[in-house]
Structures are given as C-alpha cells and as structure tokens.
Design a protein around this motif. Structure first.
Motif, PDB file in Angstrom:
ATOM      1  N   PHE A 371       0.811  -1.146  -0.145  1.00  0.00           N
ATOM      2  CA  PHE A 371      -0.021  -0.183  -0.091  1.00  0.00           C
ATOM      3  C   PHE A 371       0.903   1.182  -0.100  1.00  0.00           C
ATOM      4  O   PHE A 371       0.400   2.235  -0.628  1.00  0.00           O
ATOM      5  N   GLU A 372       1.841   1.285   0.673  1.00  0.00           N
ATOM      6  CA  GLU A 372       2.978   2.238   0.778  1.00  0.00           C
ATOM      7  C   GLU A 372       3.321   2.567  -0.798  1.00  0.00           C
ATOM      8  O   GLU A 372       3.555   3.809  -1.073  1.00  0.00           O
ATOM      9  N   LEU A 373       3.674   1.749  -1.393  1.00  0.00           N
ATOM     10  CA  LEU A 373       4.033   1.847  -2.934  1.00  0.00           C
ATOM     11  C   LEU A 373       2.779   2.562  -3.720  1.00  0.00           C
ATOM     12  O   LEU A 373       3.070   3.460  -4.577  1.00  0.00           O
ATOM     13  N   SER A 374       1.625   2.136  -3.469  1.00  0.00           N
ATOM     14  CA  SER A 374       0.345   2.761  -3.976  1.00  0.00           C
ATOM     15  C   SER A 374       0.373   4.166  -3.668  1.00  0.00           C
ATOM     16  O   SER A 374      -0.062   5.081  -4.339  1.00  0.00           O
ATOM     17  N   GLN A 375       0.579   4.551  -2.196  1.00  0.00           N
ATOM     18  CA  GLN A 375       0.621   6.035  -1.988  1.00  0.00           C
ATOM     19  C   GLN A 375       1.811   7.052  -2.830  1.00  0.00           C
ATOM     20  O   GLN A 375       1.259   7.920  -3.177  1.00  0.00           O
ATOM     21  N   GLU A 376       2.775   6.142  -2.877  1.00  0.00           N
ATOM     22  CA  GLU A 376       3.745   6.908  -3.843  1.00  0.00           C
ATOM     23  C   GLU A 376       3.369   7.069  -5.011  1.00  0.00           C
ATOM     24  O   GLU A 376       3.576   8.149  -5.718  1.00  0.00           O
ATOM     25  N   LYS A 379       1.002   9.760  -5.340  1.00  0.00           N
ATOM     26  CA  LYS A 379       1.579  11.120  -5.136  1.00  0.00           C
ATOM     27  C   LYS A 379       2.387  11.514  -6.362  1.00  0.00           C
ATOM     28  O   LYS A 379       2.230  12.705  -6.958  1.00  0.00           O
ATOM     29  N   ASP A 380       3.190  10.691  -7.156  1.00  0.00           N
ATOM     30  CA  ASP A 380       3.883  10.935  -8.347  1.00  0.00           C
ATOM     31  C   ASP A 380       2.884  11.102  -9.475  1.00  0.00           C
ATOM     32  O   ASP A 380       3.343  12.149 -10.136  1.00  0.00           O
ATOM     33  N   ARG A 381       1.818  10.699  -9.420  1.00  0.00           N
ATOM     34  CA  ARG A 381       0.873  10.836 -10.706  1.00  0.00           C
ATOM     35  C   ARG A 381      -0.269  11.941 -10.351  1.00  0.00           C
ATOM     36  O   ARG A 381      -1.045  12.246 -11.191  1.00  0.00           O
ATOM     37  N   LYS A 382      -0.025  12.341  -9.214  1.00  0.00           N
ATOM     38  CA  LYS A 382      -0.952  13.744  -8.640  1.00  0.00           C
ATOM     39  C   LYS A 382      -2.322  13.241  -8.476  1.00  0.00           C
ATOM     40  O   LYS A 382      -3.274  14.130  -9.080  1.00  0.00           O
ATOM     41  N   ILE A 383      -2.628  12.081  -8.134  1.00  0.00           N
ATOM     42  CA  ILE A 383      -3.935  11.446  -7.890  1.00  0.00           C
ATOM     43  C   ILE A 383      -4.443  11.867  -6.541  1.00  0.00           C
ATOM     44  O   ILE A 383      -3.754  11.245  -5.586  1.00  0.00           O
ATOM     45  N   GLY A 384      -5.387  12.627  -6.347  1.00  0.00           N
ATOM     46  CA  GLY A 384      -5.525  13.185  -4.981  1.00  0.00           C
ATOM     47  C   GLY A 384      -6.460  12.234  -3.906  1.00  0.00           C
ATOM     48  O   GLY A 384      -6.374  12.539  -2.962  1.00  0.00           O
TER      49      GLY A 384
END
Length: 403
Positions: A371-376, A379-384
C-alpha cells in the motif's frame, strides 16, 4: 538479419500521447461542425484498385502511389486521395440518392512524395464533399465550412484563406501554342512562383498576349486590387466574366468573416486536371504550407459514369495538430481516483471502479501489493484520492500532492 524492425518506413511516424490527443481534438471539432451542417460520414476502403486513380494519371503519377497486388494478381493501391473514392461510391451505390449529397470523411491517405522532401507518406485528413450542385451557394457553403474549421481548430491562432479560379489558367492554356509537356512545366513554375524559370520557358514560345499574361499570372495575388490589375492584363471577355464572379464571391466571403485575412491568388494552378473552377487554400500561423485545400471538380464524377458537379475541401489533421500543439500544448489532468485492493478483493475493486466511472470519474487500479507503494504512485501521478479495499474495510484516503 533484420534491418528495419526498430524503425518506421520513410515518411511515416509513431504518434504518442499528446500527439494522439491533439489529433483526436481536431477530428472531434471538425466532425461536430460537419454534422451540424447536415453532412453524413462515409468511409472508403484503405485499398482501392489502381484503375480508380489511373483515370487521373496527371494528378496521381504512378511513381507516387503505394502499390501492391491482391491474391488474384490485380494491382491495388493504398488510397492516395479521399475525393476520388467518394466519387466512385456516389456514381455506383448512391446514384439514385436525392441530390445534393453532403458527405464527410476522416481517414488517412497515402502517397510517396518525390524524394519525400520531408513530407509524410501517410497523412490523416478530414473533409467534406458537396455533390450535385453547381450553384454559387454550394461554393460559399464549402468556403464558409473551411473558415469555420480554421476558426474552430485554431484555438485563437491566426488563420488566412486564399481563393483562386483555375479556369483563368485553363483559358490561357487553350490559346497557347505549346506541347503538353511545356504546358505542364509552365503550370508547375506558376504554382511555385519560380519567375526566372517561367520567363525562360515563355521566352522560347515568343512574345505575345498569352505569354505576357502567363508571366504576370503568378504576381496576381493580394486583396481586391487584384481584380483591377487582372482586368488590365487580360482584356478578354471570358476571363472578365470569371473575374467578376470571383469578385462577387470574394465580397461574400469577406462578409462571412470580416476578421479573417482573405486574399486572391490567380496563381493557384495545382491539380488542373482535377479542379474546374474555384480553388482554395487555408493557412494557420506557424505552419509554412496550407493546412486546408479544396475546390470545385465538376468533371470527376463523369469519369465514373455519373455526370454531376461537386465541390469540396480537405483538412490536414496532422498539420493542424502540429500547429496547435506548439501554440497550445495539451494539459493532461491526473486520474481522479486510485483504487488499491488487497489480494482476493480484486472483484470488489473492479465493481467500485465501475461505480465511480459511471459518475464520470477517471479511475485507475493500483497494481502494487504494497500500500505504501500505491501511495507513492498516487503522489507521483498527482492522484488526490485513494480508495483502499481490504478485509477489514473500504477506506478512502486523501493524498497530499506537492505543488
């Protein structure tokens, strides 16, 4: 050994994301416009028999056609033009249809340019054909459609339109004592406005009224004063009649769009075996060649056994997309939501994504098990927003995006 597996043939290219988006934008805007004017879409095969284009051999030199053979050994070509196949369709399958016919198309054409000269072998086009009317209103309708296209796709980019009439050049050619090869060379030199070479060939044909008029033909471009200059040069009843019709057409077009730069160019002499009257070219600021061209072609359908007049125009979608991409690069919005799911909960994730997409949202699935990779990734794709679907619960999280 494979030599060409990592490149595309000369004159072709791969179109990536922004380029595809821009082309789709141009096609969508033109399609919407054409449909609002009562035009119906028609699609012709990418492959046509060589004979379809062999009738216009001057306009379609065989060395520029992309040729191959079918499984019966018959010569076929990749479509080099859309108007000729549409003429074939109208003369065969639509011969009993009520006139006029209003047709539009969006499809690629293929041809090898001499030594390529930096031009594309594959060109995506969209355009209209107004078939079955020789009226002045038909010409005006197609011209106004061209102006509307340039305005709609240009995204506030300056545009201009050139008008001409091929009949003036044809009248002069009828009275010129020269071989077909010499006449074709004169046409090419007038089209390219190559004054020195034009003077050289006309010098060989003698000094008289027709050669003097041909020397000045490529200089006759500008605004309304062109008509007065042309009257003084030609002093011919038939050409005077053509010029008066052009002057009236010019005034009407100026009324349609007073803000557009509209010019007259009597040196527009391309496709003389194709066009029979009005010719037009449209330009966008920032592109050196025309992005729109068209005209009246009253004899083309008769070659397929259906003698009716027609007028049309085509837009180079690739060129327009290139121009607007440089002036107004597309802005890509990030997906609205990222859905991350634990293993075994993929079906619930897909159902949730479908619900959100039905609301008009753009939704991606996370492909990470951590899940931490999903959060990163979000963030990189600017998905809020992230929606986490797990055994414990369905949880929505807000992602803090760094500006």
């Amino acid at each position: 050994m494979r030599q060409y597996d990592l490149i595309t043939p000369e004159g072709t290219k791969d179109y990536l994301f922004d380029e595809c988006a821009l082309k789709r934008e141009v096609e969508t805007k033109t399609r919407t416009l054409f449909k609002s004017m009562g035009y119906s879409r028609l699609i012709t095969p990418g492959l046509e028999f060589y004979d379809v284009f062999h009738q216009n051999s001057l306009y379609f030199p065989q060395e520029e056609l992309c040729k191959l053979t079918d499984n019966k050994g018959r010569l076929v070509v990749l479509r080099p033009d859309s108007t000729v196949p549409i003429a074939r369709v109208v003369a065969t399958r639509l011969k009993e249809a009520m006139l006029p016919l209003r047709l539009y198309y969006t499809q690629p054409v293929y041809h090898f340019a001499p030594s390529l000269k930096g031009k594309s072998t594959e060109v995506n086009q969209t355009g209209i054909e107004l078939i079955g009317s020789a009226s002045r209103m038909a010409d005006i309708e197609v011209i106004s459609a061209g102006l509307a296209v340039l305005s709609a796709v240009g995204n506030n980019i300056s545009y201009s339109l050139e008008l001409g009439d091929i009949r003036i050049f044809k009248e002069l050619m009828l009275r010129l004592n020269a071989t077909p090869a010499q006449k074709e060379e004169i046409r090419t030199l007038i089209e390219s406005k190559n004054y020195p070479a034009l003077n050289d060939i006309l010098d060989k044909l003698g000094e008289h009224k027709i050669t003097n008029a041909l020397r000045k033909l490529p200089t006759l471009f500008g605004e309304e004063e062109v008509f007065d200059r042309a009257d003084e040069i030609f002093q011919d009843a038939r050409i005077t009649e053509i010029l008066e019709n052009m002057r009236e057409l010019y005034h009407t077009v100026r009324e349609i769009n007073p803000d557009c730069r509209i010019t007259i160019d009597l040196g527009l002499v391309n496709k003389t075996d194709y066009y029979t009257g009005l010719v037009m070219k449209g330009y966008l600021e920032g592109y050196g060649e025309e992005v729109l061209s068209g005209g009246r072609y009253d004899k083309l359908l008769s070659e397929f056994g259906y003698d009716i007049p027609a007028v049309g125009m085509a837009v180079n979608v690739d060129a327009v997309a290139d121009v607007i991409g440089k002036k107004n690069p597309p802005v890509h919005g990030a997906p609205d939501v990222l859905i991350a799911s634990e293993e075994g909960y993929e079906a619930q994730a897909v159902r949730k994504a479908s619900e959100l997409r039905a609301q008009g949202l753009c939704v991606e699935h996370s492909l990470f098990t951590d899940f931490e990779l999903s959060q990163e990734y979000a963030k990189d794709r600017k998905i809020g927003r992230i929606i986490l679907i797990s055994a414990e619960q369905t949880e929505e999280l807000e992602v803090k995006i760094d500006e």
